[in-house]
Motif scaffolding. Structure first.
Motif, PDB file in Angstrom:
ATOM      1  N   LEU A 104       0.835  -1.206   0.000  1.00 32.86           N
ATOM      2  CA  LEU A 104       0.000   0.000   0.000  1.00 32.86           C
ATOM      3  C   LEU A 104       0.865   1.249   0.000  1.00 32.86           C
ATOM      4  N   LEU A 107       2.177   1.693  -3.520  1.00 28.60           N
ATOM      5  CA  LEU A 107       1.078   2.135  -4.381  1.00 28.60           C
ATOM      6  C   LEU A 107       0.815   3.635  -4.179  1.00 28.60           C
ATOM      7  N   SER A 108       0.745   4.074  -2.903  1.00 27.07           N
ATOM      8  CA  SER A 108       0.513   5.497  -2.623  1.00 27.07           C
ATOM      9  C   SER A 108       1.624   6.343  -3.212  1.00 27.07           C
ATOM     10  N   VAL A 111       1.194   6.584  -7.009  1.00 29.50           N
ATOM     11  CA  VAL A 111       0.081   7.469  -7.351  1.00 29.50           C
ATOM     12  C   VAL A 111       0.480   8.927  -7.158  1.00 29.50           C
ATOM     13  N   ASN A 112       1.220   9.220  -6.079  1.00 28.24           N
ATOM     14  CA  ASN A 112       1.609  10.602  -5.818  1.00 28.24           C
ATOM     15  C   ASN A 112       2.698  11.089  -6.752  1.00 28.24           C
ATOM     16  N   GLN A 113       3.602  10.206  -7.159  1.00 28.52           N
ATOM     17  CA  GLN A 113       4.723  10.642  -7.989  1.00 28.52           C
ATOM     18  C   GLN A 113       4.360  10.721  -9.466  1.00 28.52           C
ATOM     19  N   VAL A 116      -2.328  10.412 -10.476  1.00 24.07           N
ATOM     20  CA  VAL A 116      -3.334   9.376 -10.269  1.00 24.07           C
ATOM     21  C   VAL A 116      -3.891   8.829 -11.590  1.00 24.07           C
ATOM     22  N   GLU A 117      -3.787   9.619 -12.671  1.00 24.95           N
ATOM     23  CA  GLU A 117      -4.322   9.154 -13.950  1.00 24.95           C
ATOM     24  C   GLU A 117      -3.252   8.485 -14.820  1.00 24.95           C
ATOM     25  N   SER A 121       0.053   4.214 -12.353  1.00 26.28           N
ATOM     26  CA  SER A 121      -0.912   4.140 -11.249  1.00 26.28           C
ATOM     27  C   SER A 121      -1.983   3.097 -11.535  1.00 26.28           C
ATOM     28  N   LYS A 122      -2.466   3.087 -12.779  1.00 23.79           N
ATOM     29  CA  LYS A 122      -3.552   2.150 -13.106  1.00 23.79           C
ATOM     30  C   LYS A 122      -3.075   0.710 -13.081  1.00 23.79           C
ATOM     31  N   ALA A 125      -2.621  -0.267  -9.462  1.00 27.04           N
ATOM     32  CA  ALA A 125      -3.909  -0.456  -8.799  1.00 27.04           C
ATOM     33  C   ALA A 125      -4.491  -1.824  -9.154  1.00 27.04           C
ATOM     34  N   ILE A 126      -4.346  -2.221 -10.416  1.00 28.23           N
ATOM     35  CA  ILE A 126      -4.878  -3.524 -10.835  1.00 28.23           C
ATOM     36  C   ILE A 126      -4.096  -4.650 -10.165  1.00 28.23           C
ATOM     37  N   PHE A 176      -6.070   0.478 -20.584  1.00 23.91           N
ATOM     38  CA  PHE A 176      -5.554   1.847 -20.405  1.00 23.91           C
ATOM     39  C   PHE A 176      -4.360   2.169 -21.281  1.00 23.91           C
TER      40      PHE A 176
ATOM     41  N   VAL B 149      -7.666  -0.140  -2.568  1.00 24.15           N
ATOM     42  CA  VAL B 149      -7.068   0.461  -3.760  1.00 24.15           C
ATOM     43  C   VAL B 149      -7.925   1.625  -4.250  1.00 24.15           C
ATOM     44  N   ILE B 152      -7.355   4.615  -2.064  1.00 25.35           N
ATOM     45  CA  ILE B 152      -6.120   5.360  -2.353  1.00 25.35           C
ATOM     46  C   ILE B 152      -6.302   6.221  -3.605  1.00 25.35           C
ATOM     47  N   ALA B 168      -9.460  -5.229 -12.759  1.00 22.90           N
ATOM     48  CA  ALA B 168      -8.940  -5.966 -11.598  1.00 22.90           C
ATOM     49  C   ALA B 168      -9.725  -7.251 -11.396  1.00 22.90           C
TER      50      ALA B 168
END
Lengths: 177, 193
Positions: A104, A107-108, A111-113, A116-117, A121-122, A125-126, A176, B149, B152, B168
């Protein structure tokens, strides 16, 4: 096909929430009170992972800021580019089976670096949303009943994790990419 | 994890000195600690929301209802178990709770299931095929909604955090089936020690 699946994605949460609430009303559950009771646990879950997030996020951020992550990138350049795997997701793939809280944290961080799009990130997340902390699960369940010879359980668990990551790369590029 | 943690930090310092990026690296250390707190605080909202709804599902018996649908399939997968074994209901409850993202609630059912499976076995400290199958299903991490997820993604301002649910789900269900088949193959060919 992709549009239909995206539409299902949109409707799945309203559907689950409605089923839960309607079934709750039929079974005469005091929905508001029970919701609040459950929501309280959300607070503890989030607070409980805070120290783990700090530990993992500082070590990953330092690893990136120092330029070490570029070394990995150069090392595995050809396969990463060929399969369109963002280098940021490599630490995530390594820790996924080992530690849930570290996963986690990474993952965070991704996403932050990367935003999120972003594709990274995607894909991350998967991967996280489709797998489990294999080593932890085996330790808890076998430990609870005193099994020492776990035979092929670890091999099967880790092979399934590897399969899941490869398949996630494939699916992410379909949805994606 | 202890090794990875120490390794990452020490390697970072060494590479940072070598590439002249020590100040960025030290800054990154402090900045990311603040970021970590922001992430976990913003997680509270979505986690509370989801666990609130799931608690209703738990209280209303929806999870038991769900596990009744799973049971017939389990009887085929665990063909080495007697048809009336108490393990079936606990395995079904464990898988159902995990599928809904309730890993805390799933663990007691899972441990109960392991105890039931142990009673069917005559070897004390060796895993049976049924145990390996149950844990293969469990470690493959089958879930309908990856709530953490989504939390987040939502807390970082994603336009549409639920768009990852279907991809997923495709991955998690395929991996689940893969793990079951793999466990079946190993059960057949693994030499007893």
């Amino acid at each position: 096909m992709r549009e239909i699946l995206n539409l299902i994605s949109l409707f799945i949460i309203p559907f689950i929430v409605s089923v839960i609430l309607i079934h709750g009303i039929i079974k005469k559950v005091p929905c508001y009170n029970v919701f609040v009771e459950g929501a309280k646990e959300g607070l503890f879950v989030a607070i409980k992972i805070l120290p783990y997030l700090v530990a993992i996020m500082i070590s990953i951020a330092m690893f990136r800021a120092s330029g070490s992550i570029e070394l990995i990138q150069n090392l595995f350049k050809a396969p990463l580019e060929y399969f369109k795997i963002p280098v940021e997701t490599i630490p995530l793939m390594i820790t996924r089976s080992l530690s849930g809280s570290a996963t986690l944290g990474i993952l965070s961080d991704i996403v932050n670096q990367t935003g999120v799009e972003s594709y990274a990130s995607k894909l991350s997340a998967i991967i996280v949303g489709s797998s489990e902390t294999t080593l932890y699960v085996l330790a808890v369940y076998f430990g609870a009943v005193g099994i020492k010879n776990i035979r092929y359980a670890l091999i099967v668990g880790l092979s399934a994790d590897l399969f899941g990551i490869i398949f996630a790369v494939f699916i992410a590029s379909y949805f994606f990419g | 994890m202890n090794f990875i943690f120490v390794f990452l930090i020490l390697i970072s310092f060494i590479v940072a000195i070598y590439r002249g990026r020590l100040d960025e690296t030290v800054n990154a250390m402090f900045e990311s600690s603040i970021l970590a707190v922001k992430v976990s605080i913003s997680l509270i909202g979505v986690m509370a929301l989801w666990l609130g709804f799931i608690k209703i599902a738990q209280k209303s018996g929806l999870i038991e209802l769900f596990s009744k649908f799973v049971s017939p399939v389990l009887k085929i997968i665990f063909n080495e178990l007697p048809k009336n074994s108490p393990a079936f209901s606990n395995i079904a409850l464990n898988i159902s709770a995990n599928a809904l993202g309730l890993s805390n609630a799933a663990t007691p059912f899972g441990i109960k299931a392991m105890k039931d499976l142990k009673l069917e076995s005559n070897k004390k400290d060796t895993a049976t095929n049924s145990m390996c199958m149950f844990l293969a299903m469990n470690t493959s991490g089958f879930q309908l909604v990856p709530a953490t997820v989504i939390a987040i993604l939502a807390s970082c301002g994603a336009d549409n955090p639920t768009e990852i649910i279907i991809p997923a789900f495709i991955v998690t269900s395929t991996t689940f089936i893969f793990a079951i088949i793999l466990a079946k193959i190993f059960a057949k060919f693994w030499k007893e020690v």
